[in-house]
Every structure is written in C-alpha cells, then in structure tokens.
Design a protein around this motif. Structure first.
Motif, PDB file in Angstrom:
ATOM      1  N   PRO A   1       0.831  -1.210   0.000  1.00 50.11           N
ATOM      2  CA  PRO A   1       0.000   0.000   0.000  1.00 50.11           C
ATOM      3  C   PRO A   1       0.864   1.257   0.000  1.00 50.11           C
ATOM      4  N   LEU A   2       0.406   2.263  -0.736  1.00 50.30           N
ATOM      5  CA  LEU A   2       1.153   3.509  -0.891  1.00 50.30           C
ATOM      6  C   LEU A   2       0.344   4.668  -0.341  1.00 50.30           C
ATOM      7  N   PRO A   3       1.008   5.653   0.258  1.00 50.33           N
ATOM      8  CA  PRO A   3       0.300   6.890   0.585  1.00 50.33           C
ATOM      9  C   PRO A   3       0.073   7.683  -0.704  1.00 50.33           C
ATOM     10  N   VAL A   4      -0.774   8.710  -0.656  1.00 51.36           N
ATOM     11  CA  VAL A   4      -0.936   9.591  -1.811  1.00 51.36           C
ATOM     12  C   VAL A   4       0.102  10.707  -1.702  1.00 51.36           C
ATOM     13  N   SER A   5       1.066  10.700  -2.619  1.00 56.52           N
ATOM     14  CA  SER A   5       2.148  11.686  -2.602  1.00 56.52           C
ATOM     15  C   SER A   5       1.777  12.883  -3.457  1.00 56.52           C
ATOM     16  N   ARG A   6       2.691  13.848  -3.503  1.00 61.18           N
ATOM     17  CA  ARG A   6       2.438  15.071  -4.249  1.00 61.18           C
ATOM     18  C   ARG A   6       3.007  14.974  -5.665  1.00 61.18           C
ATOM     19  N   THR A   7       4.215  14.414  -5.795  1.00 64.20           N
ATOM     20  CA  THR A   7       4.826  14.313  -7.125  1.00 64.20           C
ATOM     21  C   THR A   7       5.745  13.101  -7.184  1.00 64.20           C
ATOM     22  N   TYR A   8       6.189  12.761  -8.407  1.00 63.79           N
ATOM     23  CA  TYR A   8       6.982  11.553  -8.627  1.00 63.79           C
ATOM     24  C   TYR A   8       8.217  11.516  -7.741  1.00 63.79           C
ATOM     25  N   SER A   9       8.910  12.665  -7.640  1.00 62.34           N
ATOM     26  CA  SER A   9      10.196  12.672  -6.954  1.00 62.34           C
ATOM     27  C   SER A   9      10.043  12.701  -5.429  1.00 62.34           C
ATOM     28  N   ASP A  10       8.817  12.508  -4.923  1.00 68.44           N
ATOM     29  CA  ASP A  10       8.659  12.343  -3.475  1.00 68.44           C
ATOM     30  C   ASP A  10       9.198  10.997  -3.012  1.00 68.44           C
ATOM     31  N   VAL A  11       9.438  10.095  -3.970  1.00 63.98           N
ATOM     32  CA  VAL A  11      10.022   8.794  -3.616  1.00 63.98           C
ATOM     33  C   VAL A  11      11.378   8.662  -4.309  1.00 63.98           C
ATOM     34  N   GLU A  12      12.097   7.590  -3.999  1.00 62.65           N
ATOM     35  CA  GLU A  12      13.400   7.349  -4.623  1.00 62.65           C
ATOM     36  C   GLU A  12      13.207   6.754  -6.019  1.00 62.65           C
ATOM     37  N   PRO A  13      14.167   6.993  -6.935  1.00 62.13           N
ATOM     38  CA  PRO A  13      14.089   6.345  -8.246  1.00 62.13           C
ATOM     39  C   PRO A  13      13.898   4.838  -8.100  1.00 62.13           C
ATOM     40  N   GLY A  14      12.949   4.293  -8.849  1.00 61.86           N
ATOM     41  CA  GLY A  14      12.676   2.865  -8.777  1.00 61.86           C
ATOM     42  C   GLY A  14      11.565   2.513  -7.803  1.00 61.86           C
ATOM     43  N   ASP A  15      11.143   3.485  -6.975  1.00 59.05           N
ATOM     44  CA  ASP A  15      10.057   3.214  -6.032  1.00 59.05           C
ATOM     45  C   ASP A  15       8.706   3.621  -6.613  1.00 59.05           C
ATOM     46  N   ALA A  16       7.667   2.920  -6.176  1.00 56.20           N
ATOM     47  CA  ALA A  16       6.310   3.222  -6.631  1.00 56.20           C
ATOM     48  C   ALA A  16       5.756   4.429  -5.894  1.00 56.20           C
ATOM     49  N   VAL A  17       4.857   5.142  -6.569  1.00 56.44           N
ATOM     50  CA  VAL A  17       4.263   6.334  -5.982  1.00 56.44           C
ATOM     51  C   VAL A  17       2.828   6.474  -6.486  1.00 56.44           C
ATOM     52  N   ALA A  18       1.908   6.850  -5.589  1.00 56.10           N
ATOM     53  CA  ALA A  18       0.532   7.167  -5.991  1.00 56.10           C
ATOM     54  C   ALA A  18       0.358   8.668  -5.845  1.00 56.10           C
TER      55      ALA A  18
END
Lengths: 266, 266, 266
Positions: free
Chosen positions: A213-230
């Motif tokens: 499960p993922l939190p709802v982030s603001r933009t792609y770069s809120d996570v590390e390269p290679g990590d999933a983001v919603a």
C-alpha cells in the motif's frame, strides 16, 4: 470572421500512412486559413473510450469556439450517425458512437445536428473513410463560419459511453485503471474530487494487486528512483507510477486492472 | 509586435497522450498567433542528455528570437528551478537540470531568470506537469513580447550536464557513441573539428568493437549496400552506419559503446 | 505573392531525432510564412516505393500550387540528381530516384529542372543530408515565389519506378499486396477501375493464401467483428481487412503477398 478557428484532431488513424494528410488537405481546400492541432492520432485502434479520454483531458486548455474533430470510427459506412455539436462554447464533429460524452459530461448538448447536407461534404464519399470525406469537410465549413444548422437536421440526444464508476463503501473505494500513458503511468477512474469528498480529510492508502500500500504523494520525486508512488495526475485522476521507470511494464498493469483505496487506521 | 516568434518544442512526453496538445492549448490561449514547431516529443523518457543533443542539433537552423521550449523534467515538482534564458539571440525555457548546456556551450548565458512570477503561470499548477502549467505559459508570454525579466529574479549560473569528452594521445582517440538515430546510425562524441585538428591531414581509420577498421568516407553510398561506413554526420560528429541497413541493430551498438580512431601507418 | 504556398513533407527521417526540425528551420529562415504539413515522416527506411505511394494518395486532396517535398534518399551524396518538377498545377522537390512517377503517372512532367544553382542551396552542404541542405532550401525558395527555372538547368525525363501491374486473363487477376497500413489492412495493386472494367458487372471473389474466398463488400462493418472483408479502400485500391482487428498480423500478409480475384461461377 477575422480569426480562423482552431481545429484539433483526435483520431486512431496513425501517423505512418497518408490518412491524416488527406484530412488536412480536405480542410485546407475548404478553408485555407484553418489551423490544425494534432491532439493525438495514435489513439488505440477502434478504442472509442481512449479517444474520449484524450479529448476530455485536452478540452479545458482550448480557447472558445475551437472545433474538435474526433474520429475513432470502427463502424464507418454503417448506420451510425455523423454529428456536429456545440456545447459550453466549443464545437465538436464526430461519429455518434459515444466518443463525446466523457468530455461533455452529458448526452444532451446545447445544440446538435446530424451531418447530412451534401453541399458540405465531399462530392465523392468513400464508405471506409468518413474522416476524410464527411467529418473533415464539416469541420472545415464550421471553421469558415458556416452556421451549424446548415449541416443537417437538429438532434437532441447522442450515444452514451463512459467507463464504469468506482464502487465504494465507507472503508474503501474499488476503482480501475483506465489508461496507461507514454511513461507507463497507470491512470485510474478515481477523480481527485471524488477521493477528497470520500476521505473527508482522513489519510488513505492505495493498493494495486501485488503492491505494498502507498500513501498519496504530491509528485513523482517524493520517492526514490525505482520506487512506486501514488498521486493525483495532471488530468485530475488518481494515478500510480514508478519514479524514473515504467510502472505498467514492471507490474503488468493494464486498462481494467483493479486499484483499491482504503482509509488508514490511525 | 508584428511577427509572432516561433516556439520549438523538445520533450519526452510522447505523441500518444494529450500532454503535448494541452501544452499547445495553454500557449494558444495566451498568444493566439504563436506558432509551434515540434522538434521531437520522443526524446527518451527522462533522458536529459538526449534532449540536450536534439536541441543542440536543431539550434543552428532557427531564426533569431526563436523560443526553444525544452522539457525533459524527471524531477518535476521537486526543488529544481525553472529557468528562462536568452543567449546568442535565442530564447530558452526549461527546467534547470542541465538540458541547455550542450546547446549553449556555457553555463553562464547572457541573461537568465528564475521563472517565479505567478502572473505568468497557470492559476492552478499541477505538481506533476510543469510542462503545461509553468514552462508553456512562460514561453507563450515571451512569444507575446513580455520582457524576460518580468518572469522572475535574475540568475547567473545554470546546471551543467555534458557527455564525457573523448580521450586521446598522439596515436589514437577513444570516444563513445552518444546517440543511435532513426536509421540505426551510431553517432559519437568525436566532432569533425576535433578529429581534423588531431589528424592534421594524416589518414585515419575508425574501429568499433568487432568491426574491421574503416576509413572515413564522404557519404553512405561510398560503400556497397550492407557494408559498414564511417563518416562525418550531418550534425558534425563522426558516425558509423551500414549502407541501406541498421548499424546499431546489426552490431549491437548502444549509447556508451566505445569507438576508436587511429592514425594509419603509411 | 499574397498567400504562401503550402509545403507537404513526405520522408523516411522519423520523428525521434532532430532531422525534420532542421528541415523546417531551414525553410522558415528562407520563407517565414511557409506552412509545412507532415504527410508522413515514417515512410519505411529507404523505401522509395512506399514514399511514392504515400505521395500518390495525398496528392488529390491538396490545393493548386502546393509544393510537395519528398525525400526518401538512400543514395544521398552519390550521383543521383536533385529535381524540382511542376506538373498538373503542383510542385515537387525530390531526389531523382523514381519517387515521383507513381504520383505523376508519367516520367515526362510539364516542367522539370535539375537543382544546381548554389544561390538557392545551403552555403554548406552535408553530403549525408540533402533533405536539409538542398531539398528544403529549394522548396522554400519556390514557396517564396522564385521561378523554378532559376534553380537549375531544364531536364525532360525522370527516373521511373512503379510496382508491378497485376497479371490477368479472362478468369482471374493475380495481384500483389503493396502496403500494410496502420490498422493492418492489406492494400493491393488492383485498382477499382481496373477491377470494374475486368469484371464487367459479373460478381467476383477475392482470395489470399489460406483465406476462404471473400465477396467484395462496401465497408468494414458489412461483416462481423473478427471476420475478414475485401473492399475498395479509400485510396481506390482493392484491400483486405479484418473488422475490428489486424488482418496483416493475423494472417502474416506482407508487401509482395499474392492476392487473387476470380469471377464467381453462377
């Protein structure tokens, strides 16, 4: 009129053959000052819903009186009607197969006609290419200032086609992926406003089959390269991505894949 | 102003979705006479260096005061700056991630601002699509004649990003392939002027791993169909091709592959 | 002149690199009001006949005095000539490799010159990119109103290149597939007029290797989704398709595949 109206083009005709060029030539023979903007000519073949989605995302960014020429037309030459529509300040020319409902959010636009008047069509009409011989001339004449009601008799209701809405109860929303974009980002049918109303300020988490499960982030770069983001995509829908990578390819997500939003127990 | 400035577009947004059309719509709402030319919207995803190379090859062929809108922007919504630049008679609007250094051949352009003034941006800014909501409006206002310094505060140095230079001694140059083009031709980082200065009139031969050494020819058809050929490509760099075929596909050449130039012992 | 002439562009340069943008820049530096329409830049690499077919399909839809810039040019920099042609009210700029004969249906156009006058070419000419340095400037100057005979000395006959004609006797026609389009529809070298003259009103059936014979239908939706259909395509040639699917992919049809038309025994 002083300024020629813009004509946007949304089709599944591809960009390798001469089909699009034939349409543009037809338009320019009728209205030499018409200006054509390609929204996409790579809508999935015969994929009416994808064409509708592309149009819907484009619409808010165009000036009043733009003419949207939208041709995904698998049943060309059959008995589906050809329509010209005016709604909320914009014009639309399309087959009556539901491709406009998602963008207009109604099946009863302010004004609609059935395109029938041969004076505004090609002299010779190929039964397999109304894009060139029916829809392009109609759009060109509209762009030249011909009143819509000259194109044919009025109509009131057009064909409806929408994706299924998400289902939900107070604990979770079950939606589905409706589009995979050029980057492999997976866009769902859960809109930001629907999500925010439902969550009412409580934190939520998003799951696809096989993902943590993922939190709802603001933009792609809120996570590390290679990590999933919603996050909420630029078209206003919940989407899932992998930063610097192709989410759909990595996780085999397709249109129709299930996406689940749950309230986080605090 | 009488003549609207041209806006060229170099992005990795693809041509299947509505992203590019949204950018054009934004521009045209601000400046109805802006004219957009697509340099490439198929720059490799997140490939800043490829975007830089595309821009660099295009630049010499555009008239003064053209505005180059260049958006390969993997860190959109993060803390990288958005910049507008004027240098050698041309304008540039881009994320500050190094995408301009190859084309400008400097990190200190004649004039540069940080794009920050909300009066010249979209009212609502998606954190995942500054191409539409930040860069397009900024380029559109520039094309409408807004002075660059109204867009935000001045800056002096921008992010640097270049490919590695070839290494060499008096007997040989070791370079690398930086781009595979549509034909499968493999373009290196060895420029014509560098090569000519180094060779000083002596004949040279070119080798890639697994190829027989090749002389530097004038054009593809200097060899027979199916044969390999080395020559100076249209962008001014040493390239390797196979006449009537796809060199990169046949010989598994990729960006980063080594290419060696040696003086021929006479 | 008041209205700038349209320039259509048909090439195999692809849409990923900067090649097309360089051509447009060259044109716009010479004639800032030139307007470029992309017929296709995805003609198969080095496939002169496919370029010719694309041009031929486009031609009937363009206004008089349009300039068709057609560059599929595998022998660039070799000894093939560069030509500018006027025929039936339209202009053409192309390598003399046969790419115009299919569209013009003659090798002796009304007027033709060899493009040689350096005043109308780039100052520096890359031997590997005449599209940018020879053909684009020539087309741009024509669009600006320069008389064709200033471009170079007159010529009378150009290189011939056509696909093989169908062979036939009174019982059957044996043709071949000449193009697979974006939808996977397979287009043959059997024209509607040839077919109608030959059939003289008698019903016919169409076979490809491994297919059941098909009648000639009017449009795709005359059959059920997933069923094969033969019909006259929008370019006026007999074609074979599968409704809502990709005929060429499903049945491994390629350019060169045989297609047979027989009279139905009643």
């Amino acid at each position: 009129m002083k300024t020629a109206r813009l004509i946007t083009l949304t089709t599944d005709f591809g960009i390798r053959d001469s089909y699009i060029s034939c349409m543009i030539g037809q338009i320019r023979q009728i209205n030499p000052s018409a200006e054509i903007i390609h929204t996409s000519n790579l809508v999935g073949r015969q994929n009416i819903l994808e064409g509708a989605f592309t149009l819907r995302n484009t619409l808010p960014f165009y000036p009043p009186a733009t003419i949207h020429l939208v041709v995904v037309d698998p049943d060309v030459g059959g008995d589906r009607d050809a329509i010209a529509v005016f709604h909320h300040g914009q014009f639309f020319v399309a087959p009556d197969n539901g491709i406009l409902t998602l963008a207009l959010d109604t099946t009863e636009p302010e004004q609609m006609v059935s395109i029938q008047n041969p004076a505004y069509l090609s002299r010779e009409i190929s039964p397999v290419f109304h894009g060139r011989d029916v829809f392009s001339p109609a759009a060109a004449w509209l762009s030249a200032g011909v009143p819509m009601n000259l194109l044919g008799p009025g109509r009131t209701t057009m064909t409806d086609l929408r994706w299924s809405l998400p289902v939900y109860d107070k604990n979770r929303i079950i939606g589905q992926i409706i589009h995979i974009d050029h980057f492999g980002n997976a866009i769902s049918n859960i809109s930001r406003s629907f999500l925010e109303n439902w969550a009412a300020g409580q934190p939520v988490q998003v799951s696809l089959s096989g993902w943590d499960p993922l939190p709802v982030s603001r933009t792609y770069s809120d996570v590390e390269p290679g990590d999933a983001v919603a996050l909420i995509g630029s078209g206003g829908y919940l989407e899932v991505a992998v930063f610097h990578a192709n989410a759909a390819g990595l996780f085999d997500i397709r249109p129709g894949s299930q996406i689940v939003v749950e309230k986080v127990q605090e």
